[in-house]
Design a protein around this motif. Structure first.
Motif, PDB file in Angstrom:
ATOM      1  N   UNK A 155      59.097  55.380  -1.578  1.00 18.93           N
ATOM      2  CA  UNK A 155      58.303  54.403  -0.842  1.00 18.93           C
ATOM      3  C   UNK A 155      57.959  53.199  -1.722  1.00 18.93           C
ATOM      4  N   UNK A 156      57.592  53.480  -2.970  1.00 21.92           N
ATOM      5  CA  UNK A 156      57.293  52.387  -3.901  1.00 21.92           C
ATOM      6  C   UNK A 156      58.540  51.526  -4.104  1.00 21.92           C
ATOM      7  N   UNK A 157      59.669  52.167  -4.279  1.00 22.07           N
ATOM      8  CA  UNK A 157      60.916  51.441  -4.473  1.00 22.07           C
ATOM      9  C   UNK A 157      61.270  50.612  -3.232  1.00 22.07           C
ATOM     10  N   UNK A 158      60.994  51.156  -2.054  1.00 22.09           N
ATOM     11  CA  UNK A 158      61.260  50.417  -0.814  1.00 22.09           C
ATOM     12  C   UNK A 158      60.395  49.159  -0.734  1.00 22.09           C
ATOM     13  N   UNK A 159      59.131  49.260  -1.141  1.00 20.04           N
ATOM     14  CA  UNK A 159      58.260  48.083  -1.154  1.00 20.04           C
ATOM     15  C   UNK A 159      58.753  47.053  -2.164  1.00 20.04           C
ATOM     16  N   UNK A 160      59.190  47.532  -3.325  1.00 16.03           N
ATOM     17  CA  UNK A 160      59.719  46.599  -4.327  1.00 16.03           C
ATOM     18  C   UNK A 160      60.960  45.889  -3.791  1.00 16.03           C
TER      19      UNK A 160
ATOM     20  N   UNK B 286      55.449  33.549   0.757  1.00 17.83           N
ATOM     21  CA  UNK B 286      54.161  34.122   1.154  1.00 17.83           C
ATOM     22  C   UNK B 286      54.298  35.621   1.416  1.00 17.83           C
ATOM     23  N   UNK B 287      55.343  36.003   2.131  1.00 16.06           N
ATOM     24  CA  UNK B 287      55.557  37.431   2.424  1.00 16.06           C
ATOM     25  C   UNK B 287      55.806  38.220   1.140  1.00 16.06           C
ATOM     26  N   UNK B 288      56.597  37.653   0.246  1.00 17.03           N
ATOM     27  CA  UNK B 288      56.867  38.329  -1.024  1.00 17.03           C
ATOM     28  C   UNK B 288      55.574  38.491  -1.820  1.00 17.03           C
ATOM     29  N   UNK B 289      54.733  37.461  -1.794  1.00 13.62           N
ATOM     30  CA  UNK B 289      53.453  37.519  -2.509  1.00 13.62           C
ATOM     31  C   UNK B 289      52.575  38.638  -1.963  1.00 13.62           C
ATOM     32  N   UNK B 290      52.536  38.778  -0.658  1.00 11.29           N
ATOM     33  CA  UNK B 290      51.734  39.837  -0.038  1.00 11.29           C
ATOM     34  C   UNK B 290      52.233  41.210  -0.494  1.00 11.29           C
TER      35      UNK B 290
ATOM     36  N   UNK C 298      50.575  45.662  -6.702  1.00 10.18           N
ATOM     37  CA  UNK C 298      49.683  45.595  -7.863  1.00 10.18           C
ATOM     38  C   UNK C 298      48.328  46.227  -7.581  1.00 10.18           C
ATOM     39  N   UNK C 299      47.894  46.194  -6.342  1.00  6.97           N
ATOM     40  CA  UNK C 299      46.640  46.893  -6.001  1.00  6.97           C
ATOM     41  C   UNK C 299      46.824  48.400  -6.150  1.00  6.97           C
ATOM     42  N   UNK C 300      48.012  48.863  -5.787  1.00  4.23           N
ATOM     43  CA  UNK C 300      48.306  50.290  -5.891  1.00  4.23           C
ATOM     44  C   UNK C 300      48.669  50.706  -7.313  1.00  4.23           C
ATOM     45  N   UNK C 301      49.380  49.837  -7.996  1.00 10.60           N
ATOM     46  CA  UNK C 301      49.866  50.115  -9.355  1.00 10.60           C
ATOM     47  C   UNK C 301      49.532  48.926 -10.249  1.00 10.60           C
ATOM     48  N   UNK C 302      48.295  48.831 -10.734  1.00 10.45           N
ATOM     49  CA  UNK C 302      47.857  47.646 -11.484  1.00 10.45           C
ATOM     50  C   UNK C 302      48.653  47.358 -12.760  1.00 10.45           C
ATOM     51  N   UNK C 303      49.363  48.340 -13.260  1.00 15.47           N
ATOM     52  CA  UNK C 303      50.118  48.134 -14.499  1.00 15.47           C
ATOM     53  C   UNK C 303      51.623  48.100 -14.258  1.00 15.47           C
ATOM     54  N   UNK C 304      52.026  47.834 -13.026  1.00 16.92           N
ATOM     55  CA  UNK C 304      53.454  47.767 -12.703  1.00 16.92           C
ATOM     56  C   UNK C 304      54.027  46.448 -13.221  1.00 16.92           C
ATOM     57  N   UNK C 305      54.789  46.550 -14.273  1.00 21.60           N
ATOM     58  CA  UNK C 305      55.308  45.381 -14.985  1.00 21.60           C
ATOM     59  C   UNK C 305      56.179  44.510 -14.088  1.00 21.60           C
ATOM     60  N   UNK C 306      57.061  45.141 -13.339  1.00 22.36           N
ATOM     61  CA  UNK C 306      57.971  44.402 -12.461  1.00 22.36           C
ATOM     62  C   UNK C 306      57.185  43.580 -11.442  1.00 22.36           C
TER      63      UNK C 306
END
Length: 120
Positions: free
Chosen positions: A10-15, A28-32, A38-46
């Motif tokens: 699921x995370x990969x699908x969102x990415x 705008x959509x990409x930013x959302x 980042x709200x879910x994974x605050x340290x996600x480097x990508x």
């Protein structure tokens, strides 16, 4: 929604969704999508790097610089050197903030590994 409720797929699908929006200039959509990641994974480097780039593209260099600095902080905490692409993003943000000297220093840091690879 908590991060532990998302599977790796699921995370990969969102990415992937964020990436597709970015490629089709749906900024705008990409930013959302990346902000949600980042709200879910605050340290996600990508996601940090992608959101940094998006803020640059949308004329928000102050937010981009903040995210680039977060990438550097994550690298420092992990004891690794910062990816050169972060210096390119940071250089663009600083340049757009009229901090030209700092921007040039970051650009030099970005270019240094390329020059070293070309050296005999």
């Amino acid at each position: 929604m908590e991060a532990r409720n998302l599977s790796a797929e699921q995370k990969e699908a969102l990415q992937l969704l964020g990436y597709i929006f970015l490629q089709y200039r749906q900024l705008h959509k990409a930013t959302v999508v990346y902000a949600a990641l980042l709200r879910l994974y605050p340290e996600d480097y990508h996601s940090l790097q992608a959101l940094c780039y998006l803020h640059l593209e949308m004329g928000r260099p102050d937010l981009a610089l903040e995210l680039a600095n977060r990438c550097q902080s994550l690298d420092n905490m992990a004891g690794r050197s910062t990816e050169s692409s972060v210096f390119l993003l940071k250089s663009r943000a600083l340049w757009n903030l009229d901090r030209k000297t700092e921007a040039r220093e970051c650009m030099s840091t970005f270019l240094r590994p390329r020059a070293e690879r070309k050296a005999p």
